[in-house]
Design a protein around this motif. Sequence first.
Motif, mmCIF file in Angstrom:
data_model
loop_
_atom_site.group_PDB
_atom_site.id
_atom_site.type_symbol
_atom_site.label_atom_id
_atom_site.label_comp_id
_atom_site.label_asym_id
_atom_site.label_seq_id
_atom_site.Cartn_x
_atom_site.Cartn_y
_atom_site.Cartn_z
ATOM 1 N N LEU A 1 0.832 -1.197 0.000
ATOM 2 C CA LEU A 1 0.000 0.000 0.000
ATOM 3 C C LEU A 1 0.874 1.257 0.000
ATOM 4 C CD1 LEU A 1 -2.811 -0.983 2.547
ATOM 5 C CD2 LEU A 1 -2.692 -1.408 0.080
ATOM 6 N N ARG A 2 0.411 2.287 -0.717
ATOM 7 C CA ARG A 2 1.202 3.513 -0.831
ATOM 8 C C ARG A 2 0.991 4.452 0.344
ATOM 9 N NH1 ARG A 2 1.248 5.184 -7.256
ATOM 10 N NH2 ARG A 2 2.118 3.200 -8.022
ATOM 11 N N ARG A 3 -0.071 4.245 1.086
ATOM 12 C CA ARG A 3 -0.235 5.013 2.318
ATOM 13 C C ARG A 3 -0.866 4.103 3.368
ATOM 14 N NH1 ARG A 3 -5.325 7.419 3.151
ATOM 15 N NH2 ARG A 3 -6.821 7.107 1.453
ATOM 16 N N ASN A 4 -0.556 4.397 4.605
ATOM 17 C CA ASN A 4 -1.019 3.561 5.699
ATOM 18 C C ASN A 4 -2.540 3.622 5.839
ATOM 19 O OD1 ASN A 4 -1.627 3.662 8.987
ATOM 20 N ND2 ASN A 4 -0.307 1.985 8.332
ATOM 21 N N GLN A 5 -3.165 2.432 5.862
ATOM 22 C CA GLN A 5 -4.622 2.352 5.949
ATOM 23 C C GLN A 5 -5.104 1.891 7.323
ATOM 24 O OE1 GLN A 5 -6.826 3.077 3.402
ATOM 25 N NE2 GLN A 5 -5.073 3.836 2.241
ATOM 26 N N GLY A 6 -4.198 1.441 8.169
ATOM 27 C CA GLY A 6 -4.629 0.865 9.431
ATOM 28 C C GLY A 6 -5.053 -0.583 9.244
ATOM 29 N N LEU A 7 -5.251 -1.266 10.363
ATOM 30 C CA LEU A 7 -5.559 -2.689 10.306
ATOM 31 C C LEU A 7 -6.839 -2.967 9.523
ATOM 32 C CD1 LEU A 7 -4.502 -5.399 11.281
ATOM 33 C CD2 LEU A 7 -5.690 -5.049 13.452
ATOM 34 N N GLY A 8 -7.881 -2.152 9.765
ATOM 35 C CA GLY A 8 -9.130 -2.358 9.037
ATOM 36 C C GLY A 8 -8.981 -2.106 7.554
ATOM 37 N N GLY A 9 -8.293 -1.027 7.180
ATOM 38 C CA GLY A 9 -8.107 -0.729 5.767
ATOM 39 C C GLY A 9 -7.271 -1.770 5.060
ATOM 40 N N ALA A 10 -6.244 -2.300 5.732
ATOM 41 C CA ALA A 10 -5.411 -3.343 5.125
ATOM 42 C C ALA A 10 -6.216 -4.615 4.902
ATOM 43 C CB ALA A 10 -4.202 -3.612 6.013
ATOM 44 N N ARG A 11 -7.063 -4.962 5.864
ATOM 45 C CA ARG A 11 -7.904 -6.151 5.667
ATOM 46 C C ARG A 11 -8.866 -5.937 4.496
ATOM 47 N NH1 ARG A 11 -9.017 -6.778 11.997
ATOM 48 N NH2 ARG A 11 -7.373 -8.284 12.535
ATOM 49 N N THR A 12 -9.418 -4.751 4.393
ATOM 50 C CA THR A 12 -10.332 -4.457 3.288
ATOM 51 C C THR A 12 -9.618 -4.582 1.942
ATOM 52 O OG1 THR A 12 -11.635 -2.977 4.697
ATOM 53 C CG2 THR A 12 -11.861 -2.706 2.321
ATOM 54 N N ALA A 13 -8.392 -4.072 1.859
ATOM 55 C CA ALA A 13 -7.623 -4.167 0.620
ATOM 56 C C ALA A 13 -7.338 -5.623 0.273
ATOM 57 C CB ALA A 13 -6.324 -3.382 0.753
ATOM 58 N N GLY A 14 -6.998 -6.429 1.279
ATOM 59 C CA GLY A 14 -6.730 -7.840 1.026
ATOM 60 C C GLY A 14 -7.969 -8.595 0.616
ATOM 61 N N LEU A 15 -9.097 -8.287 1.253
ATOM 62 C CA LEU A 15 -10.351 -8.962 0.904
ATOM 63 C C LEU A 15 -10.736 -8.688 -0.546
ATOM 64 C CD1 LEU A 15 -12.858 -10.590 1.728
ATOM 65 C CD2 LEU A 15 -13.858 -8.449 2.594
ATOM 66 N N ALA A 16 -10.483 -7.488 -1.024
ATOM 67 C CA ALA A 16 -10.822 -7.157 -2.417
ATOM 68 C C ALA A 16 -10.048 -8.011 -3.410
ATOM 69 C CB ALA A 16 -10.539 -5.673 -2.663
ATOM 70 N N GLU A 17 -8.881 -8.514 -3.015
ATOM 71 C CA GLU A 17 -8.060 -9.340 -3.906
ATOM 72 C C GLU A 17 -8.313 -10.832 -3.724
ATOM 73 O OE1 GLU A 17 -5.871 -8.235 -6.246
ATOM 74 O OE2 GLU A 17 -6.633 -6.224 -5.811
ATOM 75 N N ALA A 18 -9.072 -11.198 -2.705
ATOM 76 C CA ALA A 18 -9.256 -12.612 -2.372
ATOM 77 C C ALA A 18 -10.132 -13.312 -3.405
ATOM 78 C CB ALA A 18 -9.877 -12.744 -0.984
ATOM 79 N N ARG A 19 -9.742 -14.552 -3.743
ATOM 80 C CA ARG A 19 -10.515 -15.367 -4.686
ATOM 81 C C ARG A 19 -11.069 -16.620 -4.009
ATOM 82 N NH1 ARG A 19 -7.451 -17.754 -8.119
ATOM 83 N NH2 ARG A 19 -5.532 -17.443 -6.931
ATOM 84 N N GLY A 20 -10.693 -16.852 -2.764
ATOM 85 C CA GLY A 20 -11.100 -18.073 -2.080
ATOM 86 C C GLY A 20 -12.580 -18.109 -1.767
ATOM 87 N N ARG A 21 -13.087 -19.313 -1.654
ATOM 88 C CA ARG A 21 -14.499 -19.474 -1.292
ATOM 89 C C ARG A 21 -14.709 -19.180 0.202
ATOM 90 N NH1 ARG A 21 -12.879 -23.767 -4.339
ATOM 91 N NH2 ARG A 21 -13.378 -25.449 -2.873
ATOM 92 N N TYR A 22 -13.663 -19.315 0.981
ATOM 93 C CA TYR A 22 -13.657 -18.893 2.379
ATOM 94 C C TYR A 22 -12.489 -17.944 2.584
ATOM 95 C CZ TYR A 22 -17.215 -22.221 3.910
ATOM 96 O OH TYR A 22 -18.400 -22.895 4.092
ATOM 97 N N VAL A 23 -12.595 -17.081 3.585
ATOM 98 C CA VAL A 23 -11.527 -16.125 3.853
ATOM 99 C C VAL A 23 -11.257 -16.086 5.356
ATOM 100 C CG1 VAL A 23 -13.143 -14.167 3.985
ATOM 101 C CG2 VAL A 23 -10.713 -13.751 3.504
ATOM 102 N N TRP A 24 -9.944 -16.023 5.669
ATOM 103 C CA TRP A 24 -9.506 -16.025 7.068
ATOM 104 C C TRP A 24 -8.556 -14.849 7.254
ATOM 105 C CZ3 TRP A 24 -6.703 -20.863 9.577
ATOM 106 C CH2 TRP A 24 -6.626 -20.685 10.973
ATOM 107 N N PHE A 25 -8.884 -13.966 8.222
ATOM 108 C CA PHE A 25 -8.057 -12.806 8.512
ATOM 109 C C PHE A 25 -7.106 -13.150 9.659
ATOM 110 C CE2 PHE A 25 -12.063 -11.251 6.775
ATOM 111 C CZ PHE A 25 -11.615 -10.442 5.730
ATOM 112 N N VAL A 26 -5.834 -13.316 9.348
ATOM 113 C CA VAL A 26 -4.821 -13.700 10.326
ATOM 114 C C VAL A 26 -3.947 -12.484 10.622
ATOM 115 C CG1 VAL A 26 -2.803 -15.172 10.722
ATOM 116 C CG2 VAL A 26 -4.830 -16.110 9.579
ATOM 117 N N ASP A 27 -3.675 -12.222 11.891
ATOM 118 C CA ASP A 27 -2.789 -11.121 12.262
ATOM 119 C C ASP A 27 -1.337 -11.557 12.138
ATOM 120 O OD1 ASP A 27 -4.974 -9.584 12.738
ATOM 121 O OD2 ASP A 27 -4.803 -9.566 14.919
#
Length: 757
Positions: free
Chosen positions: A81-107
């Motif tokens: 990411l080009r600017r800091n989004q925070g934990l919630g924003g980073a998860r949102t960015a990752g979810l937008a790229e996810a192709r899996g039928r299930y998704v797991w948010f790991v810290d």
Amino acid sequence: MSPLLSIVLPVHGVERFLPRCLDSLGLGSTPGPGLPAAPPDTPGSPDEVEIIAVDDLSPDGCGAILDEYAARNPGLRVLHLRRNQGLGGARTAGLAEARGRYVWFVDSDDWLPDGTLAAVTAELRREEAGPVPADVLLTDFDHSYPDGSSEPNPWRHLLTGSPLVEGCTAAEHPALLQTVMAVWNKIFRREFLEGLEVSFGRGFYEDISVTYPALLAAGRLRYLDRSCYNYRRGRPGAITSTASPKHADVFAQYDAIFAFLSRRGLTNQRLVFDRTVKQALTVYDTPGLVPAELRREFFAQISAHFARHRPAGYSFPAGLRGVQYRLASMGSRRAYDELRRTGRLPRTLRRRARAVAPAVRRGVRSGARFTAYNAFRQLPLDEHLAVYAAYWHRGYACNPAAIYEKARELAPEVRGVWVAETAAHAAKLPDGVPYVIVNTPGYLRAMATAKYFVNNVNFPHTMAKRPGTVHLQTQHGTPLKSMGMDLKDRPAAADGMDFDRLREAVGRWDYLVSPNPHTSEHFSRAFPGRYQLLETGYPRNDRLALAGAAESAAVRERLGLAAGQRTVLFAPTHREGRGGYVPLLDVRDLAERLGSGYTLLVRTHYFHTGGAGDLTAGEGAAAIVDVSDHPAVEDLYLAADVLVTDYSSMMFDYAVLDRPVVIFAPDWTEYRRARGVYFDLMASPPGAVATDLDQLAEALLAEDPAAAARAAFRERFCPWDDGGAAERVVRQIFPVHGGAAVPPPAASPRAASPAEA
């Protein structure tokens, strides 16, 4: 075909922890999840698991670490990411790229236990093959601490054995809302999650605006009863230990949750509202979280939360908690703080408190005690005061009593005072033993100023040990059954044990007494801490080791046992889940088998009240005597020719006397499975083993069953019982001047039996 599972990994400022996390996801140097060597549809292959790491403009070397791992792992994709989004924003960015039928948010500062990905993907495949796949799969987890220790999920007892194991909704198991609302132990069906139209918030507590809606709206929830996540606690920078204005971010997340509930017309609002108020007040009450200059504003936001989201028809909880909620709803911060600090309401408010007067009175009493205790803690430590207690303040017994008596002899300048639960308990203390009664001023002063604490269980957590106080924990038996932290995977046996509180209590111990090498091995693991282990033998067994024939005869005379009677002590242990005393043996039937030459002493476990019930024996049968209330179990040991028990630690103490023991174990398989044990009693018993009445009667009528087994048992469990344990402990703990040091533990002598007497 899309992958089965997408793992979204937000990364920021965790350079120290990131490699362990990535390795636990199978991204290490050896072939594993994500590497080309994994065949299609193998758990962790690129066709089944994809990992999306989001470098949230991390200020350290995290970005380079991610790129290095991605270069050798096709299953890992990195977003910078080009600017800091925070934990919630980073998860949102990752979810937008996810192709899996299930998704797991790991810290990225946590990690997965070995075998987790294979277990989780197998479970998800089973869900997809079923008629109604789970919308959310919840997993068990462990808390991990900087010192390398860990503890199990403290809410596990609300999940295991619940309808969630097979699948249900939150409405069908509302206790779910009492568990952790974090996102990291929940695996979401991606189509379901995206259809909720919710998003992670910004700042602190960013995940609850997703987890609450997902759990409340799911058509089917499942719980996987396996620890699949190690959550790191206590590291610098964690929000649970960081002072920051961002704690106020929680109110924006609450607004998002209640907006979702309104859109969906969900009816769980009372439960959700109670949980959010409790969380907000916990944040406010926890020292060091809300900065001092912002506390007034934070409390006002709690009051505003009440005004915005209090459900129609809402009624306050009962008791003191309800008083606190009322004050928060009114914005009465001064009164709330006064109540928390002293247990009292300001005088002007007390006039308006009639509706909650009973709860306030309870609060006043407890608050007044708290205030007095804290005042006493300002006094100097009394270097010559020791506080003793045993079995939750119920009496004068066990190792503390033996230590008290030896300390009076060897360290007379140290005054000992016993804690009694009630005046009735105090009346049962031996003549001349000083005492205080729980919650009286004398008790509060003693607990606040004593140099020494001696107990065979834990003192109340509110009686916090002061710097300089020496806490001696003696425990009260050699363990056959699992104890302490070893119960974390046995919820039925743990029976709601608070492992957080247990760890806190163990952290106060300075010394722990061990009766034998077996106990040293298992207690060091079951009660992890920094205390010193005293491998001295049990002080309470000194009397047994030193007893002669004359003492055994005198005890029998005091108990009214006829000369020539062969005496059997029957003492079963407590069984979790059975309620009160539920014997697996009909002692009246046994009395008839043994005949008039025998006497049966029956002693129930101290957890049970009311004795052993009707023990009327028939004509020609053995006499039966209920000795459940006899104050000194050592008297009963000395009086008995033979002990019959099942899984009680009494067998280890009685073995010091080198007299016959018969194990009555009709339910060994069930007990071993439910409670967990440290060794196979059936393979290494202290004597004969019986599983039914016929076998038991035969063993008792025999002259001396299984003497060889008893000898091996004594060698293993009684090597330090030489009569000097109490002196070894006293010389270690208290100031003893002069006299020869007692030698190290030696081989246990043999005591004379009543028959020999």
